[in-house]
Design a protein around this motif. Structure first.
Motif, PDB file in Angstrom:
ATOM      1  N   UNK A   1      -5.142   3.326  20.235  1.00 27.97           N
ATOM      2  CA  UNK A   1      -4.795   4.114  21.415  1.00 27.97           C
ATOM      3  C   UNK A   1      -5.817   5.235  21.677  1.00 27.97           C
ATOM      4  N   UNK A   2      -5.920   5.633  22.922  1.00 28.01           N
ATOM      5  CA  UNK A   2      -6.749   6.789  23.279  1.00 28.01           C
ATOM      6  C   UNK A   2      -5.980   7.620  24.296  1.00 28.01           C
ATOM      7  N   UNK A   3      -6.404   8.875  24.395  1.00 28.99           N
ATOM      8  CA  UNK A   3      -5.743   9.742  25.371  1.00 28.99           C
ATOM      9  C   UNK A   3      -6.242   9.455  26.785  1.00 28.99           C
ATOM     10  N   UNK A   4      -5.403   9.737  27.746  1.00 28.02           N
ATOM     11  CA  UNK A   4      -5.750   9.563  29.158  1.00 28.02           C
ATOM     12  C   UNK A   4      -6.625  10.726  29.619  1.00 28.02           C
ATOM     13  N   UNK A   5      -7.927  10.588  29.425  1.00 28.78           N
ATOM     14  CA  UNK A   5      -8.859  11.628  29.887  1.00 28.78           C
ATOM     15  C   UNK A   5      -9.144  11.483  31.380  1.00 28.78           C
TER      16      UNK A   5
ATOM     17  N   UNK B   1     -12.546  16.604  31.206  1.00 26.85           N
ATOM     18  CA  UNK B   1     -12.314  15.249  30.708  1.00 26.85           C
ATOM     19  C   UNK B   1     -12.445  15.176  29.190  1.00 26.85           C
TER      20      UNK B   1
ATOM     21  N   UNK C   1      -9.111  17.123  17.502  1.00 30.96           N
ATOM     22  CA  UNK C   1      -8.022  17.187  16.520  1.00 30.96           C
ATOM     23  C   UNK C   1      -8.069  16.020  15.547  1.00 30.96           C
ATOM     24  N   UNK C   2      -8.580  14.904  16.033  1.00 32.08           N
ATOM     25  CA  UNK C   2      -8.700  13.692  15.207  1.00 32.08           C
ATOM     26  C   UNK C   2     -10.048  13.053  15.542  1.00 32.08           C
TER      27      UNK C   2
ATOM     28  N   UNK D   1      -7.554  16.127  23.015  1.00 40.20           N
ATOM     29  CA  UNK D   1      -6.184  16.594  22.825  1.00 40.20           C
ATOM     30  C   UNK D   1      -5.908  18.032  23.212  1.00 40.20           C
TER      31      UNK D   1
ATOM     32  N   UNK E   1      -0.686  12.374  20.008  1.00 35.27           N
ATOM     33  CA  UNK E   1      -1.759  11.961  19.114  1.00 35.27           C
ATOM     34  C   UNK E   1      -1.853  10.447  19.170  1.00 35.27           C
ATOM     35  N   UNK E   2      -3.028   9.939  19.545  1.00 33.35           N
ATOM     36  CA  UNK E   2      -3.146   8.483  19.677  1.00 33.35           C
ATOM     37  C   UNK E   2      -2.938   7.789  18.336  1.00 33.35           C
TER      38      UNK E   2
ATOM     39  N   UNK F   1      -2.192  13.348  27.028  1.00 36.01           N
ATOM     40  CA  UNK F   1      -3.040  14.259  26.263  1.00 36.01           C
ATOM     41  C   UNK F   1      -2.266  15.000  25.175  1.00 36.01           C
TER      42      UNK F   1
ATOM     43  N   UNK G   1     -10.683   4.615  16.185  1.00 33.84           N
ATOM     44  CA  UNK G   1     -10.877   3.248  15.689  1.00 33.84           C
ATOM     45  C   UNK G   1     -12.193   2.747  16.272  1.00 33.84           C
TER      46      UNK G   1
ATOM     47  N   UNK H   1      -4.556  20.035  25.516  1.00 26.76           N
ATOM     48  CA  UNK H   1      -3.774  20.120  26.757  1.00 26.76           C
ATOM     49  C   UNK H   1      -3.665  21.551  27.239  1.00 26.76           C
TER      50      UNK H   1
ATOM     51  N   UNK I   1      -9.516  16.824  27.463  1.00 26.07           N
ATOM     52  CA  UNK I   1      -8.351  15.934  27.482  1.00 26.07           C
ATOM     53  C   UNK I   1      -8.481  14.883  26.376  1.00 26.07           C
ATOM     54  N   UNK I   2      -9.665  14.322  26.248  1.00 27.74           N
ATOM     55  CA  UNK I   2      -9.873  13.255  25.264  1.00 27.74           C
ATOM     56  C   UNK I   2      -9.621  13.742  23.839  1.00 27.74           C
TER      57      UNK I   2
ATOM     58  N   UNK J   1      -4.487  -1.379  23.205  1.00 27.35           N
ATOM     59  CA  UNK J   1      -3.526  -0.461  22.615  1.00 27.35           C
ATOM     60  C   UNK J   1      -2.769  -1.058  21.443  1.00 27.35           C
TER      61      UNK J   1
END
Lengths: 400, 400
Positions: free
Chosen positions: A204-208, B166, B46-47, B172, A199-200, A196, B52, B174, B169-170, B87
């Protein structure tokens, strides 16, 4: 392994997780730390509660028979023999024609069997005029009426909400025997995942899922143990699952459960133990794995958080409840659908809905959108035998 | 002070506690510790999430237009240009007549706008036969479709349940900015009270209220601070309340609020600050005090736990929610009464009920019995304007 999933029904999946739930141990904890824990043993009242006949109002302790027929016009007159102090060890006694003042919670004197509320009496010097009759037992809790000595006050299996905590305190249970909090290992797998804090990059994606699953098991009274992100590598995942099995009572692995060459979770579970279910007739949430290794459940969740959450609610909730030896606590409301909700026969569909004015509105947007999770208040479960519900139908909404 | 209570309505009491709720501070906490905290600031993405175009299924990334009219009988044939790794930073591109295999969660190649599920395609050598058409966007979450960069993903005031955790987290987050947990001082007063570890003597009872109130405020996202049992002594109670005010954001005092000479709580609040409410038209729960001292709320609860709990639910819940800057989260169900429930006009009655089969059955027994708390699942609120409800009427049950 075949390319397509041999799916089982949600009911079969629930039965499977209940069957493999390891028997929990129990432990004693201080009552103040026991909120939401599950009682492993009955809590008995150590003594009669209350330990004496107790007034529930401020007023005059009387023999009820002496107030028969009392009215505003013709009050009963009783001589007041003083006041009973709170917590006083000796409430004395009354004799015919007399009464004593007793505060709320105070002990009745011998000879009294009811209390006249102060609002229904009038003091004239040493005399009390009673304006209304009272029945025997009125405004009194008799000795042992709340909980009898040695009797069960709270049954094992009960979840200790604030009310149970209060009752346990009243009956002297400063420590309670509760089911141990299951430790649930949480692993996310996928080459696309970044922590988290990062920045992906492209693809890539964050681990939610680690956070989502961790919060879910915490809410369900379990202790999450985080094992982080594992790349799509069978050997690495096997080490991670093995390590989680060492330290936990069950393991949740999210991702790596699609039925293609990335199907690492099933392969790892098969190597470490046995795959019982590979695919559930559930949408979203089909690519779910249920297995055991070293006598502990290992569950493979879909990689997408929105799908993973449905599996947590529809299946994992039952595992955690069984591990805690309690029932699934599920709150539901009934609401009318504002739209048709079609479904495919043969699978259980979980349709996210928002609620308002007794109506359930399916949340628009693709089910893969994470934002639907926070735009909905619950889900409507459409049974596998149904082709959906129609606008205006009253349905049961499982609140998230 | 007069012998009788000048009562206010429950609505007025709720308004009073909301008015005196001190503004909370906020603090940053790690996301994994934020379950049930209230967001003090919006959480922004944040993004773009996802960053993608992302497949929601295992299948073949295609230009949707090239599948128009595809069927089992006349499939569309596309050349498969390899697989996209999870990824992978570069998903490449497809040109007319081609497709690429993409796993669930994988990035679409340039030129693709939909994904054909693997179940609806057939691989023949390097060629893929597509048996069903897909629409543009089908099985795809487009870049930024879930959460746009800089847009609000979670609004302030939201309680962070597992779903919000969740989502945070997705996007960003934290760490999150949350409302500080109010510290609630808890005092029990009464000469009749003994600690839970002791066996009550004649006229004595255990202090259940400290545990009940402590668990209640914990459940409502606050931090209880226990100040123990205080005897019915105005000077001692004043010192205890003063000490609690030093260390807490609000203070709950149970007991000592009946309107007789033991009315210490009101006297102490009056000395330290101001009594705003002394008595609520609420049954049970009438002898309730609402006051402020040093800008902090001080609430006097009835001494009996069953009454105190009703006041916690009917009034204090609103104070705690206001202090946390969130709405009262109250779950209700509708149920039919199995019996008449009479009530006295002019006061709000809270009648404990057990639930089953969509029916609400008033819990028998005296309202002063503590065991009614654990034999009921909730309460039916009878408004002050009503003389009660009749058997068969559908009523709203506030779940405890």
């Amino acid at each position: 392994m075949s390319l397509f999933l041999e799916v089982v029904s949600v009911a079969e999946a629930v039965e499977a997780v209940r069957r493999i739930a390891p028997p929990p141990g129990c432990e004693d904890v201080p009552l103040e730390d026991a909120l939401y824990r599950v009682l492993a043993r009955d809590v008995l009242a150590d003594i009669d509660i209350p330990g004496f006949d107790r007034s529930t109002v401020d007023g005059y302790a009387v023999a009820a028979a002496e107030t028969t027929g009392a009215s505003e016009a013709i009050p009963a007159m009783l001589q007041c023999r003083g006041r009973i102090g709170m917590g006083s060890a000796d409430a004395g006694s009354i004799f015919p024609g007399s009464c004593r003042y007793v505060p709320t919670g105070g002990a009745l004197p011998a000879g009294a069997d009811a209390v006249v509320m102060i609002e229904h009496a009038e003091q004239i010097g040493d005399d009390i005029l009673v304006h209304r009759p009272v029945a025997p037992g009125e405004n009194v809790i008799f000795c042992g009426e709340d909980f009898g000595a040695g009797k069960v006050a709270l049954e094992r299996g009960r979840v200790l909400t604030p009310r149970e905590i209060g009752v346990a305190a009243a009956v002297g249970a400063d420590r309670v025997s509760v089911v141990k909090m299951p430790r649930i290992g949480i692993i996310s797998t996928g080459n696309e995942l970044v922590p988290v804090v990062e920045t992906p990059g492209p693809g890539e994606v964050r681990d939610a899922n680690s956070y989502l699953a961790g919060a879910f098991v915490t809410e369900r009274g379990c202790h999450p143990v985080y094992f982080g992100i594992v790349r799509d590598d069978r050997a690495v995942l096997k080490r991670a699952v093995s390590s989680a099995l060492d330290r936990c009572d069950a393991v949740l692995v999210s991702g790596g459960s699609s039925k293609d060459e990335r199907d690492n979770t099933a392969a790892v579970v098969a190597e470490l133990g046995e795959v019982l279910v590979h695919g559930i007739a559930l949408a979203p949430g089909k690519p779910t794995i249920i297995g055991t290794a070293r006598g502990k459940p290992v569950i493979g969740l879909p990689g997408h958080p929105a799908s993973a959450f449905v599996v947590l609610v529809a299946v994992v909730d039952h595992l955690l409840a069984a591990m805690r030896q309690t029932a699934v606590s599920r709150r539901t409301v009934r609401a009318r659908l504002t739209q048709n909700v079609p479904s495919t026969r043969g699978r259980e569909d979980y349709v996210r809905v928002s609620l308002g004015n007794g109506e359930a509105t399916p949340v628009f947007g693709k089910s893969g959108l994470l934002n639907t999770l926070v735009q909905s208040e619950g889900v409507v479960r459409i049974p596998a035998s149904s082709e959906g519900f129609e606008v205006g139908e009253e349905v049961e909404v499982i609140l998230w």
